[in-house]
Design a protein around this motif. Structure first.
Motif: not given
Length: 114
Positions: A1, A3, A5, A20, A92, A104-108
């Motif tokens: 995954q 991650q 920030s 990331c 992303y 893909w990471g979670q969006g920030t």
């Protein structure tokens, strides 16, 4: 995954950094990068870095954003400077390994106030 920030609210002309990290579940990454998306628009490439260290930037961020990453493709960073209101978007993190769907990471959220 992946991650991600960083991000947040900044004034026009300000700077912000995104990070990331590959939490270790993705092996043999060929490329990592950052994309961004605003409501009603398609996700677009911001910058990417290949496993050989070469980089690609979208024209609208050249000279303002810098992408970097570690040699093992375990993390990717985006340093953003001279930010403009039009840079406001959800950013992303992305990782590519040939032959499998992209990760893909979670969006920030990045918000640049005028």
């Amino acid at each position: 995954q992946l991650q991600a920030s960083g991000g947040g609210l900044v004034q026009t002309g300000g700077s912000l950094g995104l990070s990331c990290v590959n939490t270790g579940t993705i092996a043999r990454i060929n490329r990592m990068g950052w994309y961004r998306q605003t409501p009603g628009k398609e996700r677009e490439l911001v910058a990417r870095i290949n496993s050989d260290g070469s980089t690609n930037y979208a024209d609208f961020v050249k000279g303002r954003f810098t992408i970097s990453g570690d040699s093992a493709q375990n993390a990717v960073y985006l340093q953003m400077s001279s930010l403009k209101p039009e840079d406001t978007a959800v950013y992303y993190c992305n990782a590519l390994r040939l032959g499998v769907p992209e990760f893909w990471g979670q969006g920030t959220q990045v918000t640049v106030s005028s």
